[in-house]
Design a protein around this motif. Structure first.
Motif, PDB file in Angstrom:
ATOM      1  N   ALA A  98      34.938  48.688  37.314  1.00 36.42           N
ATOM      2  CA  ALA A  98      33.691  47.911  37.189  1.00 36.42           C
ATOM      3  C   ALA A  98      33.200  48.081  35.770  1.00 36.42           C
ATOM      4  O   ALA A  98      33.106  49.211  35.291  1.00 36.42           O
ATOM      5  CB  ALA A  98      32.657  48.432  38.171  1.00 36.42           C
ATOM      6  N   TYR A  99      32.950  46.994  35.089  1.00 31.74           N
ATOM      7  CA  TYR A  99      32.418  47.153  33.724  1.00 31.74           C
ATOM      8  C   TYR A  99      31.026  46.569  33.631  1.00 31.74           C
ATOM      9  O   TYR A  99      30.097  47.246  33.259  1.00 31.74           O
ATOM     10  CB  TYR A  99      33.347  46.590  32.663  1.00 31.74           C
ATOM     11  N   SER A 100      30.884  45.303  33.994  1.00 28.04           N
ATOM     12  CA  SER A 100      29.529  44.794  34.155  1.00 28.04           C
ATOM     13  C   SER A 100      29.557  43.772  35.269  1.00 28.04           C
ATOM     14  O   SER A 100      29.907  42.608  35.026  1.00 28.04           O
ATOM     15  CB  SER A 100      28.998  44.158  32.870  1.00 28.04           C
ATOM     16  N   GLY A 152      31.701  43.331  47.314  1.00 24.67           N
ATOM     17  CA  GLY A 152      31.872  44.537  46.499  1.00 24.67           C
ATOM     18  C   GLY A 152      30.835  44.554  45.399  1.00 24.67           C
ATOM     19  O   GLY A 152      29.717  44.026  45.546  1.00 24.67           O
ATOM     20  N   THR A 153      31.216  45.137  44.272  1.00 28.94           N
ATOM     21  CA  THR A 153      30.251  45.340  43.190  1.00 28.94           C
ATOM     22  C   THR A 153      29.651  44.022  42.703  1.00 28.94           C
ATOM     23  O   THR A 153      28.424  43.900  42.579  1.00 28.94           O
ATOM     24  CB  THR A 153      30.963  46.036  42.006  1.00 28.94           C
ATOM     25  N   ILE A 154      30.512  43.048  42.421  1.00 28.52           N
ATOM     26  CA  ILE A 154      30.014  41.782  41.857  1.00 28.52           C
ATOM     27  C   ILE A 154      29.311  40.953  42.935  1.00 28.52           C
ATOM     28  O   ILE A 154      28.231  40.411  42.710  1.00 28.52           O
ATOM     29  CB  ILE A 154      31.170  40.986  41.203  1.00 28.52           C
ATOM     30  N   GLY A 155      29.934  40.883  44.113  1.00 30.17           N
ATOM     31  CA  GLY A 155      29.359  40.087  45.205  1.00 30.17           C
ATOM     32  C   GLY A 155      27.934  40.510  45.512  1.00 30.17           C
ATOM     33  O   GLY A 155      27.054  39.672  45.737  1.00 30.17           O
ATOM     34  N   PHE A 172      31.087  37.338  54.183  1.00 27.65           N
ATOM     35  CA  PHE A 172      32.284  37.814  54.890  1.00 27.65           C
ATOM     36  C   PHE A 172      32.987  38.840  54.015  1.00 27.65           C
ATOM     37  O   PHE A 172      33.160  38.623  52.806  1.00 27.65           O
ATOM     38  CB  PHE A 172      33.257  36.661  55.181  1.00 27.65           C
ATOM     39  N   ASP A 173      33.369  39.954  54.635  1.00 24.97           N
ATOM     40  CA  ASP A 173      34.171  40.966  53.948  1.00 24.97           C
ATOM     41  C   ASP A 173      34.870  41.765  55.038  1.00 24.97           C
ATOM     42  O   ASP A 173      34.223  42.177  56.019  1.00 24.97           O
ATOM     43  CB  ASP A 173      33.246  41.891  53.111  1.00 24.97           C
ATOM     44  N   PRO A 174      36.201  41.989  54.945  1.00 20.08           N
ATOM     45  CA  PRO A 174      36.865  42.779  55.985  1.00 20.08           C
ATOM     46  C   PRO A 174      36.343  44.215  56.037  1.00 20.08           C
ATOM     47  O   PRO A 174      36.531  44.894  57.050  1.00 20.08           O
ATOM     48  CB  PRO A 174      38.346  42.748  55.577  1.00 20.08           C
ATOM     49  N   ASN A 227      33.999  29.698  42.023  1.00 23.08           N
ATOM     50  CA  ASN A 227      35.086  30.696  41.954  1.00 23.08           C
ATOM     51  C   ASN A 227      35.086  31.363  40.585  1.00 23.08           C
ATOM     52  O   ASN A 227      35.453  30.753  39.581  1.00 23.08           O
ATOM     53  CB  ASN A 227      36.448  30.055  42.224  1.00 23.08           C
ATOM     54  N   THR A 228      34.633  32.626  40.563  1.00 21.63           N
ATOM     55  CA  THR A 228      34.723  33.423  39.329  1.00 21.63           C
ATOM     56  C   THR A 228      35.697  34.583  39.540  1.00 21.63           C
ATOM     57  O   THR A 228      35.703  35.528  38.767  1.00 21.63           O
ATOM     58  CB  THR A 228      33.348  34.002  38.927  1.00 21.63           C
ATOM     59  N   SER A 229      36.508  34.520  40.632  1.00 24.72           N
ATOM     60  CA  SER A 229      37.362  35.683  40.943  1.00 24.72           C
ATOM     61  C   SER A 229      38.794  35.497  40.450  1.00 24.72           C
ATOM     62  O   SER A 229      39.152  36.032  39.401  1.00 24.72           O
ATOM     63  CB  SER A 229      37.309  36.004  42.428  1.00 24.72           C
ATOM     64  N   LEU A 253      33.963  26.551  38.387  1.00 26.39           N
ATOM     65  CA  LEU A 253      35.171  27.381  38.324  1.00 26.39           C
ATOM     66  C   LEU A 253      35.282  28.104  36.990  1.00 26.39           C
ATOM     67  O   LEU A 253      35.149  27.488  35.928  1.00 26.39           O
ATOM     68  CB  LEU A 253      36.422  26.498  38.489  1.00 26.39           C
ATOM     69  N   ASP A 254      35.555  29.390  37.052  1.00 19.92           N
ATOM     70  CA  ASP A 254      35.852  30.148  35.827  1.00 19.92           C
ATOM     71  C   ASP A 254      37.327  30.527  35.780  1.00 19.92           C
ATOM     72  O   ASP A 254      37.782  31.107  34.799  1.00 19.92           O
ATOM     73  CB  ASP A 254      34.987  31.427  35.792  1.00 19.92           C
ATOM     74  N   VAL A 255      38.040  30.225  36.853  1.00 20.08           N
ATOM     75  CA  VAL A 255      39.445  30.618  36.970  1.00 20.08           C
ATOM     76  C   VAL A 255      40.213  29.461  37.592  1.00 20.08           C
ATOM     77  O   VAL A 255      39.621  28.614  38.264  1.00 20.08           O
ATOM     78  CB  VAL A 255      39.582  31.894  37.839  1.00 20.08           C
TER      79      VAL A 255
HETATM   80  P1  NAI Z   1      35.267  45.127  44.324  1.00 17.68           P
HETATM   81  O1  NAI Z   1      36.564  45.804  44.568  1.00 17.68           O
HETATM   82  O2  NAI Z   1      34.060  45.940  44.016  1.00 17.68           O
HETATM   83  O3  NAI Z   1      34.898  44.206  45.592  1.00 17.68           O
HETATM   84  C1  NAI Z   1      35.818  43.353  46.205  1.00 17.68           C
HETATM   85  C2  NAI Z   1      35.364  43.160  47.645  1.00 17.68           C
HETATM   86  O4  NAI Z   1      36.214  42.166  48.223  1.00 17.68           O
HETATM   87  C3  NAI Z   1      35.484  44.421  48.498  1.00 17.68           C
HETATM   88  O5  NAI Z   1      34.279  44.669  49.189  1.00 17.68           O
HETATM   89  C4  NAI Z   1      36.630  44.104  49.454  1.00 17.68           C
HETATM   90  O6  NAI Z   1      36.466  44.713  50.733  1.00 17.68           O
HETATM   91  C5  NAI Z   1      36.501  42.585  49.552  1.00 17.68           C
HETATM   92  N1  NAI Z   1      37.699  41.912  50.038  1.00 17.68           N
HETATM   93  C6  NAI Z   1      38.994  42.303  49.945  1.00 17.68           C
HETATM   94  N2  NAI Z   1      39.792  41.391  50.536  1.00 17.68           N
HETATM   95  C7  NAI Z   1      38.979  40.415  51.016  1.00 17.68           C
HETATM   96  C8  NAI Z   1      39.196  39.215  51.742  1.00 17.68           C
HETATM   97  N3  NAI Z   1      40.429  38.818  52.100  1.00 17.68           N
HETATM   98  N4  NAI Z   1      38.121  38.465  52.071  1.00 17.68           N
HETATM   99  C9  NAI Z   1      36.866  38.850  51.723  1.00 17.68           C
HETATM  100  N5  NAI Z   1      36.598  39.974  51.048  1.00 17.68           N
HETATM  101  C10 NAI Z   1      37.641  40.744  50.694  1.00 17.68           C
HETATM  102  O7  NAI Z   1      35.568  44.065  43.179  1.00 17.68           O
HETATM  103  P2  NAI Z   1      34.530  43.421  42.151  1.00 17.68           P
HETATM  104  O8  NAI Z   1      34.361  44.291  40.964  1.00 17.68           O
HETATM  105  O9  NAI Z   1      33.319  42.991  42.890  1.00 17.68           O
HETATM  106  O10 NAI Z   1      35.357  42.140  41.654  1.00 17.68           O
HETATM  107  C11 NAI Z   1      35.659  41.067  42.518  1.00 17.68           C
HETATM  108  C12 NAI Z   1      36.676  40.165  41.845  1.00 17.68           C
HETATM  109  O11 NAI Z   1      36.087  39.551  40.702  1.00 17.68           O
HETATM  110  C13 NAI Z   1      37.898  40.916  41.243  1.00 17.68           C
HETATM  111  O12 NAI Z   1      38.899  41.110  42.226  1.00 17.68           O
HETATM  112  C14 NAI Z   1      38.368  39.971  40.180  1.00 17.68           C
HETATM  113  O13 NAI Z   1      39.335  39.103  40.746  1.00 17.68           O
HETATM  114  C15 NAI Z   1      37.126  39.144  39.821  1.00 17.68           C
HETATM  115  N6  NAI Z   1      36.683  39.367  38.443  1.00 17.68           N
HETATM  116  C16 NAI Z   1      36.606  38.260  37.622  1.00 17.68           C
HETATM  117  C17 NAI Z   1      36.173  38.387  36.323  1.00 17.68           C
HETATM  118  C18 NAI Z   1      36.038  37.191  35.420  1.00 17.68           C
HETATM  119  O14 NAI Z   1      35.850  37.350  34.203  1.00 17.68           O
HETATM  120  N7  NAI Z   1      36.084  35.975  35.925  1.00 17.68           N
HETATM  121  C19 NAI Z   1      35.836  39.694  35.760  1.00 17.68           C
HETATM  122  C20 NAI Z   1      35.907  40.789  36.737  1.00 17.68           C
HETATM  123  C21 NAI Z   1      36.330  40.610  38.013  1.00 17.68           C
END
Ligand code: NAI
Length: 331
Positions: A98-100, A152-155, A172-174, A227-229, A253-255
């Protein structure tokens, strides 16, 4: 001095890595991405620093091991571009968990506001002294239901921002966050109840194309998608169909699933051969940024600091707190 090969370098990367490194490592910055064509240059390096659009498949891992590289330090949270099975027990992989979260969550809200209120078009018009507001109508976000996939952190930061806007949140989160006060629902319920759906989960086998044709068919007419993931969470062809049928009112969309050879590069003088991307970009109800959600000063500082700390831990034989491989030489 330990030598680190740094791939996919952009000018903004160097600022904070040079400041925090302060002579600890000899960092050699390469502009190219790490993939099977470039992995050869890692011979003679102790560590490698990778990023999100490197293609670190099993062949690349094998070459890194053969070149006696000791550690792969990803300067990202996501690592879906690394073949962890190939790395397991052979090459420790660390990341920046986690960075920001604020950088990404704020960008997600910025994108939603841009697509809803058509801000990019509005600014283009006024730059041209065109003061017409016809065609720029949006909806109030206040009172709307946002469905957050991944808490998670970002959500969770995104949820706080949405609540500040007076939106209702379902998620929703598993692995639901305990005692968070979040209203968890099934994925299908989230699809059918949400006015806005935002993706904050990692890309895994189970989340690949989590937004596919079947998912879009369950959604309300007029839904917004954010979608920013990771790009491959969305089946882009299904999204385009849903935009054309006006099931989806706007996509932010960012990705993008095929972003690897394009994003982060200036392709303005190139004929883009990716028709799907061209259709997305030319759709008036899509806003697309080039994987920049993370790009704030605070995030870049944290990325540099944690990546260098991860390398320090490895070379000082300390436990690797940010390892994503399970069996590592340093426990
Ligand atoms: P995190 O690990 O803190 O949280 C991820 C959450 O997703 C967890 O609570 C996990 O249980 C849940 N999860 C796992 N599989 C799932 C599924 N099938 N359905 C629903 N939830 C599910 O990760 P964080 O830091 O919140 O980051 C999330 C995503 O953001 C990263 O995986 C990355 O892809 C993306 N990201 C994008 C950036 C960008 O610049 N666009 C920068 C940083 C992260």
């Amino acid at each position: 001095m330990k030598r680190i090969a740094f791939f996919d370098t952009k000018p903004y990367d160097k600022i904070w890595f040079d400041e925090y490194n302060d002579g600890r490592y000899e960092i050699v910055y390469f502009e190219g991405k790490l993939n099977r064509n470039t992995v050869g240059i890692t011979a003679g390096f102790d560590g490698v620093c990778g990023f999100v659009n490197d293609d670190i498949n099993a062949d690349v891992i094998n070459s890194l091991v053969k070149n006696n590289v000791k550690i792969l330090a990803m300067r990202s949270a996501g690592y879906s571009n690394v073949d962890l099975k190939a790395a397991e027990g052979r090459l420790p992989v660390v990341r920046v968990p986690a960075y920001s979260p604020y950088a990404v969550a704020e960008h997600a809200m910025g994108l939603l506001l841009t697509v809803n209120r058509k801000l990019a078009r509005a600014v283009t018009r006024t730059r041209d002294f065109n003061f017409s507001i016809a065609g720029l109508m949006g909806v109030d976000l206040h009172g709307k239901t946002v469905g957050v996939i991944g808490t998670g952190t970002i959500g969770r930061v995104f949820i706080d921002i949405c609540r500040g806007f007076g939106m209702k949140v379902i998620a929703f989160d598993p692995y639901p966050a305990k005692d968070s006060g979040i209203d968890y629902v099934t994925l299908n319920e989230l699809f059918s109840r949400s006015d806005i759906i935002s993706l904050h989960c990692p890309l895994t086998d189970s989340s690949y194309h989590i937004l596919n044709e079947a998912a879009f068919s369950l959604m309300k007419k007029g839904v917004f998608i954010i979608n920013t993931s990771r790009g491959a969470l969305v089946d882009t062809t299904a999204l385009l169909n849903a935009l054309n049928s006006e099931k989806v009112r706007g996509a932010a969309l960012d990705v993008y699933e095929e972003e690897t050879d394009l994003f982060f590069e200036d392709m303005s003088g190139t004929i883009i051969k990716d028709d799907t991307l061209a259709l997305l970009i030319s759709n008036p109800n899509v806003v697309l940024t080039s994987h920049q959600a993370f790009l704030t000063e605070e995030a870049l500082q944290a990325i540099a600091k944690v990546t260098l700390d991860n390398l320090d831990d490895y070379f000082a034989d300390k436990p690797l707190k940010n390892a994503v491989t399970r069996s590592n030489p340093n426990k």
